[in-house]
Enzyme design. Structure first.
Site, PDB file in Angstrom:
ATOM      1  N   LYS A 182       0.781  -0.980  -0.120  1.00  0.00           N
ATOM      2  CA  LYS A 182       0.405   0.121  -0.073  1.00  0.00           C
ATOM      3  C   LYS A 182       0.696   1.567   0.388  1.00  0.00           C
ATOM      4  CE  LYS A 182      -3.289   2.778   2.696  1.00  0.00           C
ATOM      5  NZ  LYS A 182      -2.740   3.635   3.032  1.00  0.00           N
ATOM      6  N   GLU A 258       9.403   0.002  11.006  1.00  0.00           N
ATOM      7  CA  GLU A 258      10.380   1.324  10.315  1.00  0.00           C
ATOM      8  C   GLU A 258       9.645   2.618  10.692  1.00  0.00           C
ATOM      9  OE1 GLU A 258      13.001   3.861  10.537  1.00  0.00           O
ATOM     10  OE2 GLU A 258      13.095   3.789   8.039  1.00  0.00           O
ATOM     11  N   CYS A 292      13.388  10.556   7.890  1.00  0.00           N
ATOM     12  CA  CYS A 292      12.746   9.802   9.529  1.00  0.00           C
ATOM     13  C   CYS A 292      15.008   9.079  10.425  1.00  0.00           C
ATOM     14  CB  CYS A 292      12.340   8.141   9.328  1.00  0.00           C
ATOM     15  SG  CYS A 292      13.483   6.847   8.555  1.00  0.00           S
ATOM     16  N   GLU A 388       9.725  14.375  16.559  1.00  0.00           N
ATOM     17  CA  GLU A 388       9.813  14.580  15.511  1.00  0.00           C
ATOM     18  C   GLU A 388       9.125  15.793  15.098  1.00  0.00           C
ATOM     19  OE1 GLU A 388      11.148  10.840  12.332  1.00  0.00           O
ATOM     20  OE2 GLU A 388       9.253  10.704  13.185  1.00  0.00           O
TER      21      GLU A 388
END
Length: 485
Positions: A182, A258, A292, A388
């Site tokens: 996806k 992840e 990331c 983040e």
């Protein structure tokens, strides 16, 4: 390049390219204009895809026919290579990735992941001999065989769609798994393009790879809860990763995650400050900070705080921001207005909380651009130092000594990456070993390559992508024992 009238058959389900019942718009983040329309898969499409993947795994020879897998992976690599320029232009337009990045981690390097796993499949040992033992007067021969884990649901985000898709597809296919992939709703056209290459240029049997583009969260829910899915591999935010773990727990799936990061770059007091400042400034601006593993915290000796901040700010001023199609552009836009609002809000709250805005902190229109932004004198416990951002925002934190620096670096729920700069390599390595992260750069060392495992500690994820470890994520081990005649 796809246009508004070229949505076409963008879903790959059971070996066929099909059009969805509905579409949704993909927007060029550099202009804010609609780039094209993508099929908007439904939960029913996800159910059909899982059924096709299950049937292909259970009722064909895909999982056991190594020669077929090798041939299909070679065909896929060839197709990617032959269509690299089309993929490059689409990636620049839809992802907002600067052209320079498509020659590396945005496109060309991911293509070589397919070659890496093709070569690995030829040589990787799939059996392990444990030898014979005597039990109750009889000899027993024992061995371990590795086999495909089954049906894989792979869910990827928008920031590096080629890298993330191929880092899941290539090892899963090499292992003998079947896959439902996806794509991210922000970058559906890139993911759909991979499906078209598979359908038109490989001999992959129907159902082995299914590719969905969708704006509907129900599609992800089907993939993470379906009893016929054996493995879920997800790249994205830690918050979403937590929800996926919970959703998959009902069927005890293997889950590979992840997730996010808040990585620290530590500049030691003996470092080359000029080199470290340049590295820090350009790293956080890579793909507008939408990575990331980027080092978004800069830890500097308190005595040299102002000196280093001045050098970082000067380097940020040299970052060329603009049209990602221009070969001279280093930093392009953020992916969406929504993401830019998030970044801008975090910067505003950081300043309200006492951080100093040294440079940047402003939107650039048209498109979703944001200035390279430097915040100094940041409290290590502040939101901007703990959460983040996923934007070109660097938080500078002063420390007192090496012990203090290690404590600050490890004071995070994340553990994805990190960096250290020092003229004394032994000192740098010793410090790096104390930081609880899955990857680490020393004096600018680049760990990101097809043969190097990538992943994190703590809430940055579970498991590893790339390298031999990336293949092993999609293999099960079966132990055998036979009485020796």
């Amino acid at each position: 390049m796809r246009t508004q009238t070229d949505a076409g058959r963008g879903l790959l389900i059971d070996g066929r390219l099909v059009a969805g019942m509905r579409t949704f718009a993909s927007v060029n983040p550099a202009t804010g204009e609609v780039l094209g329309l993508a099929p908007d898969a439904t939960a029913a499409d996800a159910e059909r895809s899982v059924a096709a993947a299950r049937a292909a795994f259970d009722h064909t020879t895909w999982a056991t026919d190594t020669a077929l897998r090798l041939r299909c992976l070679e065909q896929f690599h060839r197709a990617l290579t032959e269509h690299v320029e089309e993929l490059r232009e689409l990636t620049i337009a839809e992802v907002g990735a600067p052209r320079i990045l498509t020659h590396g981690a945005q496109l060309e390097q991911p293509i070589e992941l397919v070659r890496f796993y093709t070569d690995l499949l030829r040589d990787h040992p799939m059996t392990e001999d444990l030898g014979e033992v005597e039990i109750r007067g009889r000899r027993h021969r024992r061995w371990v065989e590795k086999e495909a884990a089954g049906v894989v649901a792979a869910i990827i985000p928008y920031n590096y769609p080629n890298q993330l898709a191929l880092a899941k597809l290539a090892p899963a296919l090499a292992a003998g798994c079947t896959v439902v992939l996806k794509g991210a709703p922000d970058t559906p056209l890139v993911t759909a393009a991979l499906g078209k290459l598979i359908a038109r240029h490989t001999d992959l049997p129907p159902g082995v790879v299914n590719i969905l583009t969708s704006s509907d969260a129900a599609v992800g829910e089907v993939l993470t809860t379906h009893p016929d899915v054996d493995v879920v591999t997800f790249t994205g935010s830690t918050a979403t990763g937590r929800r996926i773990m919970a959703a998959a727990s009902g069927t005890i799936k293997r889950v590979f995650l992840e997730l996010g990061g808040k990585s620290a770059m530590i500049v030691l007091d003996d470092a080359d400050f000029a080199a470290a400042a340049q590295f820090a400034a350009f790293t956080i601006c890579s793909h507008a900070g939408q990575g990331c593993a980027l080092t978004s915290r800069l830890l500097v000796p308190r005595a040299h705080h102002d000196e280093i901040v001045e050098q970082v700010a000067a380097n940020m001023g040299r970052v060329r921001t603009g049209d990602p199609a221009d070969p001279k552009t280093f930093m392009g836009p953020l992916i969406s207005e929504r993401q830019r609002d998030k970044v801008d809000g975090m910067v505003a709250r950081a300043v309200e909380g006492g951080a100093t805005l040294v440079t940047g902190g402003r939107r650039i229109d048209p498109g979703y651009f944001y200035e390279p932004t430097l915040l100094s004198n940041v409290d290590p416990s502040a939101e901007i130092a703990q959460e983040e951002v996923f934007g070109p925002v660097l938080a500078v934190i002063p420390y007192d000594d090496d012990e203090h620096a290690v404590r600050i670096a490890n004071d995070s729920v994340y553990g994805l990456s990190g960096a250290v700069h020092s003229r004394d390599t032994d000192r740098a390595v010793a410090l790096a070993r104390r930081i609880r992260t899955g990857t680490f750069s020393i004096n600018g060392g680049n760990y990101f390559a097809p043969d190097a495992p990538f992943g994190g500690y703590k809430q940055s994820g579970i498991g590893r992508e790339m390298g031999v470890a990336g293949l092993e994520e999609f293999l099960e081990r079966k132990t055998f024992a036979a009485v020796v005649a």
